[in-house]
Design a protein around this motif. Sequence first.
Motif, short mmCIF file in Angstrom:
data_model
loop_
_atom_site.label_atom_id
_atom_site.label_comp_id
_atom_site.label_asym_id
_atom_site.label_seq_id
_atom_site.Cartn_x
_atom_site.Cartn_y
_atom_site.Cartn_z
N VAL A 127 0.84 -1.20 0.00
CA VAL A 127 0.00 0.00 0.00
C VAL A 127 0.87 1.25 0.00
O VAL A 127 2.01 1.23 0.47
CB VAL A 127 -0.97 0.04 1.20
CG1 VAL A 127 -1.95 -1.12 1.14
CG2 VAL A 127 -0.23 0.07 2.53
N TYR A 128 0.28 2.31 -0.53
CA TYR A 128 0.91 3.63 -0.55
C TYR A 128 0.08 4.54 0.35
O TYR A 128 -1.14 4.64 0.19
CB TYR A 128 0.94 4.18 -1.98
CG TYR A 128 1.47 5.58 -2.07
CD1 TYR A 128 2.83 5.84 -1.91
CD2 TYR A 128 0.61 6.65 -2.29
CE1 TYR A 128 3.32 7.14 -1.97
CE2 TYR A 128 1.10 7.95 -2.37
CZ TYR A 128 2.45 8.19 -2.20
OH TYR A 128 2.94 9.47 -2.27
N LYS A 129 0.74 5.17 1.29
CA LYS A 129 0.06 6.09 2.22
C LYS A 129 -0.03 7.45 1.55
O LYS A 129 0.98 8.07 1.22
CB LYS A 129 0.85 6.17 3.53
CG LYS A 129 0.93 4.82 4.22
CD LYS A 129 1.89 4.88 5.39
CE LYS A 129 2.19 3.48 5.89
NZ LYS A 129 3.24 3.49 6.90
N ILE A 130 -1.27 7.91 1.33
CA ILE A 130 -1.49 9.09 0.49
C ILE A 130 -1.35 10.41 1.24
O ILE A 130 -1.48 11.48 0.64
CB ILE A 130 -2.85 9.03 -0.22
CG1 ILE A 130 -4.00 9.02 0.78
CG2 ILE A 130 -2.91 7.81 -1.14
CD1 ILE A 130 -5.38 9.13 0.12
N GLY A 131 -1.08 10.37 2.53
CA GLY A 131 -0.84 11.60 3.27
C GLY A 131 -2.10 12.32 3.73
O GLY A 131 -2.06 13.52 4.02
N LYS A 132 -3.21 11.59 3.80
CA LYS A 132 -4.47 12.16 4.28
C LYS A 132 -5.06 11.23 5.33
O LYS A 132 -4.77 10.04 5.37
CB LYS A 132 -5.48 12.32 3.14
CG LYS A 132 -5.09 13.34 2.12
CD LYS A 132 -6.20 13.50 1.10
CE LYS A 132 -5.80 14.58 0.10
NZ LYS A 132 -6.85 14.83 -0.88
N LYS A 133 -5.90 11.80 6.16
CA LYS A 133 -6.64 11.01 7.13
C LYS A 133 -7.82 10.37 6.42
O LYS A 133 -8.41 10.95 5.50
CB LYS A 133 -7.14 11.87 8.28
CG LYS A 133 -6.04 12.46 9.12
CD LYS A 133 -5.35 11.37 9.90
CE LYS A 133 -4.24 11.94 10.78
NZ LYS A 133 -3.41 10.91 11.33
N LEU A 134 -8.18 9.17 6.84
CA LEU A 134 -9.30 8.45 6.25
C LEU A 134 -10.58 9.28 6.30
O LEU A 134 -11.37 9.27 5.35
CB LEU A 134 -9.49 7.12 6.98
CG LEU A 134 -10.51 6.15 6.45
CD1 LEU A 134 -10.14 5.68 5.06
CD2 LEU A 134 -10.65 4.97 7.38
N THR A 135 -10.78 9.99 7.37
CA THR A 135 -11.99 10.79 7.53
C THR A 135 -12.02 12.04 6.66
O THR A 135 -13.04 12.70 6.56
CB THR A 135 -12.18 11.19 9.02
OG1 THR A 135 -10.99 11.86 9.46
CG2 THR A 135 -12.44 9.98 9.88
N GLU A 136 -10.89 12.36 5.99
CA GLU A 136 -10.84 13.51 5.08
C GLU A 136 -11.32 13.15 3.68
O GLU A 136 -11.50 14.03 2.85
CB GLU A 136 -9.40 14.05 4.99
CG GLU A 136 -8.87 14.64 6.26
CD GLU A 136 -7.39 15.02 6.16
OE1 GLU A 136 -6.91 15.64 7.11
OE2 GLU A 136 -6.74 14.71 5.15
N LEU A 137 -11.49 11.87 3.43
CA LEU A 137 -11.85 11.42 2.06
C LEU A 137 -13.35 11.34 1.87
O LEU A 137 -14.10 11.16 2.74
CB LEU A 137 -11.22 10.08 1.77
CG LEU A 137 -9.70 10.06 1.89
CD1 LEU A 137 -9.17 8.65 1.67
CD2 LEU A 137 -9.06 11.00 0.91
#
Length: 137
Positions: A127-137
């Motif tokens: 996996v690649y960590k996209i630099g955002k919190k899950l709740t921001e998506l």
Amino acid sequence: MNAYETAEYMFWKDLFSQWLGIELIDVKDNYCLIKMPVKPEMINGLGTVHGGVTFAFADSALAFSSNNTGEAAVALNCYINFTKAARAGDVLTAESILLTDTRKTGIYDISIKNQNDEVVAGFRGTVYKIGKKLTEL
């Protein structure tokens, strides 16, 4: 939110995993164990579970384990090895364990077993960590 609550939050937004009939069994940081009953509509022309269903099940385990700390991650590379046919009426489990973690990536090993504890497939996902919190998506 703790790891289980985060996975639950993600699950309720994941209509595909719900459609598969997946159930969250155990969730800890960067780990999950999920369960799925094999339904008749998951069977291919050879009378066994369609490989795409097994892959999707493992991919869901990857998603629930790699996102449950709240840091959003997406699949970068995945592969699967099928070792035993699954059939209608089987109940599959997928256990996802973090193998290695860096600032931007993580590698997970997912073991898919049937109700007799026989391995039906092994899956490795990066996996690649996209630099955002899950709740921001």
